[in-house]
Design a protein around this motif. Structure first.
Motif, PDB file in Angstrom:
ATOM      1  N   ILE A 187      12.466  11.772   1.130  1.00  0.00           N
ATOM      2  CA  ILE A 187      11.065  11.348   1.149  1.00  0.00           C
ATOM      3  C   ILE A 187      11.052   9.826   1.200  1.00  0.00           C
ATOM      4  N   GLY A 188      10.378   9.255   2.183  1.00  0.00           N
ATOM      5  CA  GLY A 188      10.287   7.798   2.282  1.00  0.00           C
ATOM      6  C   GLY A 188      11.586   7.117   2.654  1.00  0.00           C
ATOM      7  N   PRO A 189      12.131   7.407   3.840  1.00  0.00           N
ATOM      8  CA  PRO A 189      13.401   6.785   4.239  1.00  0.00           C
ATOM      9  C   PRO A 189      13.301   5.272   4.426  1.00  0.00           C
ATOM     10  N   GLY A 190      12.098   4.765   4.665  1.00  0.00           N
ATOM     11  CA  GLY A 190      11.926   3.316   4.810  1.00  0.00           C
ATOM     12  C   GLY A 190      12.706   2.777   5.988  1.00  0.00           C
ATOM     13  N   THR A 191      13.644   1.871   5.687  1.00  0.00           N
ATOM     14  CA  THR A 191      14.455   1.285   6.753  1.00  0.00           C
ATOM     15  C   THR A 191      15.682   2.147   7.066  1.00  0.00           C
TER      16      THR A 191
ATOM     17  N   GLN B 259       0.823  -1.212   0.000  1.00  0.00           N
ATOM     18  CA  GLN B 259       0.000   0.000   0.000  1.00  0.00           C
ATOM     19  C   GLN B 259       0.866   1.275   0.000  1.00  0.00           C
ATOM     20  N   PHE B 260       2.062   1.193   0.536  1.00  0.00           N
ATOM     21  CA  PHE B 260       2.952   2.351   0.550  1.00  0.00           C
ATOM     22  C   PHE B 260       4.071   2.231  -0.478  1.00  0.00           C
ATOM     23  N   ALA B 261       3.884   1.338  -1.442  1.00  0.00           N
ATOM     24  CA  ALA B 261       4.869   1.154  -2.518  1.00  0.00           C
ATOM     25  C   ALA B 261       6.272   0.922  -1.960  1.00  0.00           C
ATOM     26  N   GLN B 262       6.369   0.045  -0.980  1.00  0.00           N
ATOM     27  CA  GLN B 262       7.661  -0.179  -0.329  1.00  0.00           C
ATOM     28  C   GLN B 262       8.505  -1.219  -1.057  1.00  0.00           C
ATOM     29  N   HIS B 263       9.654  -0.789  -1.509  1.00  0.00           N
ATOM     30  CA  HIS B 263      10.641  -1.688  -2.114  1.00  0.00           C
ATOM     31  C   HIS B 263      11.984  -1.284  -1.547  1.00  0.00           C
ATOM     32  N   TRP B 264      12.579  -2.141  -0.738  1.00  0.00           N
ATOM     33  CA  TRP B 264      13.846  -1.779  -0.084  1.00  0.00           C
ATOM     34  C   TRP B 264      15.001  -1.916  -1.049  1.00  0.00           C
ATOM     35  N   LEU B 265      15.753  -0.848  -1.159  1.00  0.00           N
ATOM     36  CA  LEU B 265      16.926  -0.873  -2.014  1.00  0.00           C
ATOM     37  C   LEU B 265      17.998  -1.710  -1.324  1.00  0.00           C
ATOM     38  N   ARG B 266      18.619  -2.619  -2.054  1.00  0.00           N
ATOM     39  CA  ARG B 266      19.626  -3.453  -1.392  1.00  0.00           C
ATOM     40  C   ARG B 266      20.910  -3.549  -2.207  1.00  0.00           C
TER      41      ARG B 266
ATOM     42  N   GLY C  37       4.383  11.293   8.361  1.00  0.00           N
ATOM     43  CA  GLY C  37       3.247  11.879   7.658  1.00  0.00           C
ATOM     44  C   GLY C  37       3.324  11.610   6.170  1.00  0.00           C
ATOM     45  N   ASP C  38       2.286  12.058   5.489  1.00  0.00           N
ATOM     46  CA  ASP C  38       2.204  11.919   4.037  1.00  0.00           C
ATOM     47  C   ASP C  38       2.900  13.128   3.422  1.00  0.00           C
ATOM     48  N   PHE C  39       3.981  12.879   2.710  1.00  0.00           N
ATOM     49  CA  PHE C  39       4.746  13.994   2.153  1.00  0.00           C
ATOM     50  C   PHE C  39       3.863  14.934   1.338  1.00  0.00           C
ATOM     51  N   LEU C  40       2.880  14.362   0.627  1.00  0.00           N
ATOM     52  CA  LEU C  40       2.048  15.188  -0.237  1.00  0.00           C
ATOM     53  C   LEU C  40       1.118  16.100   0.559  1.00  0.00           C
TER      54      LEU C  40
ATOM     55  N   ALA D 222      16.216  10.958  -2.623  1.00  0.00           N
ATOM     56  CA  ALA D 222      15.209   9.990  -2.189  1.00  0.00           C
ATOM     57  C   ALA D 222      14.975   8.863  -3.177  1.00  0.00           C
ATOM     58  N   ASN D 223      14.656   7.723  -2.597  1.00  0.00           N
ATOM     59  CA  ASN D 223      14.127   6.588  -3.346  1.00  0.00           C
ATOM     60  C   ASN D 223      12.632   6.631  -3.076  1.00  0.00           C
ATOM     61  N   ILE D 224      11.894   7.256  -3.986  1.00  0.00           N
ATOM     62  CA  ILE D 224      10.496   7.611  -3.700  1.00  0.00           C
ATOM     63  C   ILE D 224       9.511   6.481  -3.998  1.00  0.00           C
ATOM     64  N   PRO D 225       8.311   6.548  -3.398  1.00  0.00           N
ATOM     65  CA  PRO D 225       7.257   5.602  -3.777  1.00  0.00           C
ATOM     66  C   PRO D 225       6.767   5.929  -5.201  1.00  0.00           C
ATOM     67  N   TYR D 226       6.881   4.950  -6.105  1.00  0.00           N
ATOM     68  CA  TYR D 226       6.621   5.212  -7.522  1.00  0.00           C
ATOM     69  C   TYR D 226       5.169   5.590  -7.820  1.00  0.00           C
TER      70      TYR D 226
ATOM     71  N   VAL E 162      10.781  12.390   5.685  1.00  0.00           N
ATOM     72  CA  VAL E 162       9.336  12.284   5.872  1.00  0.00           C
ATOM     73  C   VAL E 162       8.902  10.868   5.501  1.00  0.00           C
ATOM     74  N   GLU E 163       8.339  10.144   6.454  1.00  0.00           N
ATOM     75  CA  GLU E 163       7.939   8.751   6.225  1.00  0.00           C
ATOM     76  C   GLU E 163       6.488   8.571   6.670  1.00  0.00           C
ATOM     77  N   ILE E 164       5.697   7.942   5.827  1.00  0.00           N
ATOM     78  CA  ILE E 164       4.264   7.801   6.102  1.00  0.00           C
ATOM     79  C   ILE E 164       3.953   6.636   7.051  1.00  0.00           C
ATOM     80  N   ASP E 165       4.797   5.630   7.034  1.00  0.00           N
ATOM     81  CA  ASP E 165       4.502   4.383   7.745  1.00  0.00           C
ATOM     82  C   ASP E 165       4.907   4.498   9.231  1.00  0.00           C
TER      83      ASP E 165
END
Ligand code: SAH
Length: 272
Positions: free
Chosen positions: A37-41, A7-14, A83-86, A108-112, A58-61
Motif C-alpha cells: 500500500i503506497g509504494p511512493g517512489t 495531503q497524501f502523508a508522503q514521507h520517503w523512507l531513505r 487508487g485509494d486503497f480504502l 508497506a510503509n503506509i500513510p499514517y 496500490v498508490e493514490i498519487d
C-alpha cells in the motif's frame, strides 16, 4: 526525488537499515504474492520484487503512478493499481490478473493518517473478521500505534485498539525507525510491526457484545472498569463476575487480557 505531498502523508523512507528490517520481517519466499500500500517512489517495491512471486501495489498519487509505471512497468511480476486503497475492491480489480490474485502477505510503509482504516480493511473487525486473512502483515507505522498494537495488558499503551487487533492477530514489535530515516522527517517516531492474523482460539459468543464492552470499558481510562461499564451491568454483578474470573474487581480496562475480555463478555451474555 519527487516533492513529497502532505495531503497524501508522503514521507520517503531513505534508510537502508529500516528497509532491510522490513523486508526480512516479511519472511518472503518465491511463492509469496505481496500487496503493498503506497509504494511512493518504489524504494521498498524494488526490494520486494526479486524475492516474491508477485507484487501488487496500490498508490493514490497519479503522478507517482506515472513515474513508477515508467520505472517498473516492464517488470513482469509487478502490477500497479492507481487508487485509494480504502475505496478499492481489490478482488474485483484483480479478477483478470490471475497472477496477482489473493495476495497472501502485506508489506508497506503506509500513510499514517489512515492507519486505523487500513488495519480494519486488512484484518476486519471483531464482529466481522476478514474472511480471507493474510498470512502475515508487515507495516511501518507511527511508534505510538506500534506500541499500542504490541503491548501487553497492564501496560499504559494497552487500549481498545490493542484488544481489537490482538483479538484478530498476533502482533510483534520488530524495530524502531527514527524520524530522520524519512524525507521529510515526520513529527513522530516510527516502528516496524508484524501481524499474523490467526483464528480466534476461544471466540466470543457475541462478537458484537465484545466490541461494545471493549469500547465502553476503555471510554475513560482513569476509571475503574466497573464504573465504565455501569450502564451495561450492575456494579455488584460485575464485581462477582470479575472475582469469578480471578480478577481484582478494582481493575481498569487496560489490565484485562484479551482472553479475560472474551470471558467477561461471554459471562455477561449468559446473564441474558
Ligand atoms: N513506500 C514509500 C512511500 C511511503 S509514504 C516509501 O517507503 O518511501 C505513503 C505513500 O502512500 C505515499 O506514496 C502516498 O502517496 C500513498 N498513499 C496515501 N494515501 C493513500 C491511499 N489512500 N491509498 C493508496 N496510497 C496512498
Amino acid at each position: 526525488m519527487p516533492q513529497p505531498r502532505k495531503q497524501f502523508a508522503q514521507h520517503w523512507l531513505r534508510s537502508d537499515k529500516a528497509l532491510s528490517r522490513i523486508v526480512s520481517a516479511a519472511e518472503l519466499s518465491a511463492t509469496d504474492r505481496v500487496l503493498e500500500i503506497g509504494p511512493g517512489t518504489g524504494i521498498l517495491t524494488r526490494q520486494l520484487l526479486p524475492l516474491a512471486q508477485a507484487v501488487v501495489a496500490v498508490e493514490i498519487d497519479r503522478d507517482l503512478c506515472a513515474t513508477l509505471a515508467q520505472k517498473l512497468g516492464k517488470v513482469e511480476n509487478f502490477l500497479l493499481l492507481q487508487g485509494d486503497f480504502l475505496a478499492i475492491d481489490l478482488t474485483t480489480l484483480l479478477e483478470t490478473a490471475t497472477a496477482f490474485q489473493n495476495p497472501n502477505k502485506v508489506v508497506a510503509n503506509i500513510p499514517y493518517n489512515i492507519t486505523g482504516p487500513i488495519l480494519e480493511k486488512l484484518l476486519g473487525t471483531i464482529a466481522a473478521p476478514s474472511p480471507q486473512p493474510f498470512d502475515l502483515i508487515v507495516l511501518l507505522v507511527q511508534k505510538e500505534v506500534a506500541l499500542r498494537l504490541c503491548s501487553k495488558p497492564g501496560s499504559r499503551h494497552f487500549g481498545a485498539l490493542s484488544v481489537r487487533v490482538q483479538y484478530l492477530a498476533h502482533c510483534e514489535f520488530i524495530c524502531d525507525v527514527p524520524a530522520k530515516a524519512f524525507h521529510p522527517p515526520p513529527n513522530v517516531d516510527s516502528a516496524v510491526i508484524r501481524l499474523r492474523p490467526r483464528p480466534v482460539i476461544t471466540p466470543a459468543i457475541s462478537p458484537r457484545h465484545l466490541e461494545t464492552i471493549v469500547k465502553l470499558g476503555f471510554a475513560s481510562k482513569r476509571k475503574m472498569l466497573r464504573n465504565n461499564l455501569k450502564s451495561l451491568v450492575e456494579s455488584d454483578r460485575l464485581t462477582q463476575l470479575l472475582e469469578q474470573l480471578n480478577v481484582n474487581p478494582q481493575v481498569r480496562a487496560e489490565d484485562l487480557s484479551v482472553e479475560q475480555w472474551i470471558a467477561l463478555s461471554n459471562e455477561l451474555q449468559n446473564d441474558g
